[in-house]
Design a protein around this motif. Structure first.
Motif, PDB file in Angstrom:
ATOM      1  N   ALA A  55      -7.931   3.304  -6.142  1.00 39.25           N
ATOM      2  CA  ALA A  55      -6.640   2.650  -6.355  1.00 39.25           C
ATOM      3  C   ALA A  55      -6.458   1.478  -5.392  1.00 39.25           C
ATOM      4  N   ALA A  56      -6.861   1.682  -4.131  1.00 37.06           N
ATOM      5  CA  ALA A  56      -6.705   0.618  -3.137  1.00 37.06           C
ATOM      6  C   ALA A  56      -7.539  -0.602  -3.513  1.00 37.06           C
ATOM      7  N   GLY A  68       3.012  -4.042   9.696  1.00 38.08           N
ATOM      8  CA  GLY A  68       3.615  -2.720   9.763  1.00 38.08           C
ATOM      9  C   GLY A  68       3.876  -2.083   8.406  1.00 38.08           C
ATOM     10  N   PHE A  69       3.365  -2.700   7.331  1.00 41.77           N
ATOM     11  CA  PHE A  69       3.557  -2.151   5.982  1.00 41.77           C
ATOM     12  C   PHE A  69       2.914  -0.767   5.893  1.00 41.77           C
ATOM     13  N   ARG A  70       3.614   0.138   5.234  1.00 40.56           N
ATOM     14  CA  ARG A  70       3.127   1.511   5.095  1.00 40.56           C
ATOM     15  C   ARG A  70       2.901   1.855   3.627  1.00 40.56           C
ATOM     16  N   CYS A  71       1.911   2.689   3.396  1.00 41.90           N
ATOM     17  CA  CYS A  71       1.625   3.116   2.027  1.00 41.90           C
ATOM     18  C   CYS A  71       0.956   4.485   2.064  1.00 41.90           C
ATOM     19  N   GLN A 120       5.030   1.157   0.297  1.00 43.67           N
ATOM     20  CA  GLN A 120       4.771   1.574  -1.081  1.00 43.67           C
ATOM     21  C   GLN A 120       4.604   3.090  -1.093  1.00 43.67           C
ATOM     22  N   TYR A 121       5.416   3.751  -1.920  1.00 40.05           N
ATOM     23  CA  TYR A 121       5.392   5.200  -2.036  1.00 40.05           C
ATOM     24  C   TYR A 121       4.692   5.555  -3.351  1.00 40.05           C
ATOM     25  N   GLU A 238       0.075   3.126   8.147  1.00 39.92           N
ATOM     26  CA  GLU A 238       0.080   1.681   7.923  1.00 39.92           C
ATOM     27  C   GLU A 238      -1.119   1.341   7.045  1.00 39.92           C
ATOM     28  N   SER A 239      -0.852   0.606   5.968  1.00 37.42           N
ATOM     29  CA  SER A 239      -1.915   0.333   5.005  1.00 37.42           C
ATOM     30  C   SER A 239      -1.482  -0.753   4.036  1.00 37.42           C
ATOM     31  N   ILE A 240      -2.460  -1.376   3.385  1.00 40.13           N
ATOM     32  CA  ILE A 240      -2.147  -2.268   2.278  1.00 40.13           C
ATOM     33  C   ILE A 240      -1.661  -1.419   1.104  1.00 40.13           C
ATOM     34  N   PRO A 241      -0.964  -1.992   0.137  1.00 43.68           N
ATOM     35  CA  PRO A 241      -0.542  -1.210  -1.028  1.00 43.68           C
ATOM     36  C   PRO A 241      -1.748  -0.777  -1.856  1.00 43.68           C
TER      37      PRO A 241
END
Length: 364
Positions: A55-56, A68-71, A120-121, A238-241
């Motif tokens: 998916a990534a 600091g984006f979280r996924c 992104q959840y 912390e991760s890319i969407p």
């Protein structure tokens, strides 16, 4: 545009289409290889999260990811008919999973994706853990629940605000005692007149398990959903969407259409409708004429016994026509175009306890 330019453009489009086909074929081959590897894992070995990597790799690169984006993946678990699908639909803001008052409406793991500015959840709607009905279908659904718990970043356990039930405790017992990523959601709080009455339940719950947080919510009234998201966000890495921010589910329109038909059958027939019911899409043709798109769909509603068939059809076909009418309206809204829908009924004896039939119908 000149003829030469048109030919160049057509050739470029053909190359692009071929590249997409090759990429899809490579992804399919990779998924098969990974599935074979997973089948040969030693007993007790934790399943590797191949779905997350795939998916990534396909997430939208155009999305500007802030610092600091979280996924992460969030499993929503609970006993049958506790409101898991309703909660996910409310959080995502789209109809990801079908809902009804009938237990075990959800049979497959369905992903609902919510993308906000800083997170992104990826919600995993799991089947309700079933202990009463024993069949190949329920065994597969229970296995899906167990495997999901070890593959996610956060777990949301749902119980009703009225208190713990034995079936809730069975689900709680599936979660490792030392897990630090579990949030307890007290659902349907709109039915409680006195919010202070929840305090003893919250204290009792913390004695049962070291929850990271306890959040009372009402999915129907959209109360405290933002509080729940904030608590979940704390548990995500912390991760890319992982997914294109424009997507809200990983499921295809065909799957959503089949589920919509099954939902309408459950809702319209209620207790009359036996549990052993499934839907297949036999024809799916989308056309465009004068700039207007439309879809022609033929589906089959499968029942377990001959005696079930007249229940679904109804007197002079009235029940089946109403199921088709209600489903057609929802599917047209999902697709954003007019839909012609035909629904037929067919008997397939013992399908819910037949391994080959379950695979054919998509219950892996």
């Amino acid at each position: 545009m000149t003829n030469t330019e048109m030919k160049h453009e057509a050739a470029a489009a053909e190359v692009e289409d071929q590249a997409e086909l090759e990429s899809a074929a490579q992804a399919a081959a990779l998924e098969e290889d990974l599935a074979e590897d997973a089948d040969h894992e030693e007993p007790g070995e934790a399943p590797q999260d191949f779905e997350r990597m795939l998916a990534a790799a396909g997430a939208a690169t155009a999305f500007k990811v802030p610092e600091g984006f979280r996924c992460g993946y969030v499993a929503v678990v609970g006993r049958p008919n506790v409101g898991k699908s309703t909660l996910i639909n409310a959080l995502v803001g789209e109809k990801v999973s079908i809902t009804s008052k009938k237990p075990q409406t959800t049979r497959n793991r369905v992903l609902g994706v919510l993308t906000e500015e800083d997170a992104q959840y990826v919600f995993v709607d799991t089947p309700g853990f079933q202990t009463k009905v024993k069949s190949q279908l329920t065994r597969r659904m229970n296995r899906s629940v167990r495997s999901t718990l070890g593959e996610v970043d956060a777990i949301v356990l749902l119980i009703e605000s009225g208190g713990w039930r034995p079936a809730d405790l069975e689900v709680l017992n599936l979660i490792p005692k030392d897990a630090s990523n579990v949030i307890l959601v007290l659902s349907k709080t709109d039915l409680e007149k006195d919010r202070n009455a929840l305090l003893p339940l919250m204290a009792d719950s913390m004695r049962r398990f070291p929850f990271a947080a306890i959040v009372p919510v009402s999915a129907e009234k959209h109360r405290q959903l933002s509080d729940l998201l904030n608590e979940i966000k704390k548990l995500l890495p912390e991760s890319i969407p992982y997914f294109d921010p424009e997507l809200y589910t990983d499921r295809s329109p065909r799957f959503l259409a089949a589920e919509t038909i099954r939902e309408k059958a459950f809702r319209l027939l209620g207790d009359e409708l036996p549990y052993g019911t499934a839907v297949t899409i036999d024809k799916w043709v989308e056309t465009e004429e004068n700039g207007k798109r439309s879809a022609d769909i033929i589906a089959t509603l499968i029942v377990d016994r001959e005696s079930h068939k007249p229940i679904v059809i109804g007197e002079k076909g009235a029940k089946l026509r109403e199921i088709s009418r209600l489903a057609r309206a929802d599917i047209a809204e999902q697709l954003g175009c007019p839909v012609h829908l035909e629904v037929w009924v067919r008997v397939r004896r013992g399908w819910s306890d037949d391994v080959k039939a379950l695979k054919t119908l998509g219950y892996d």
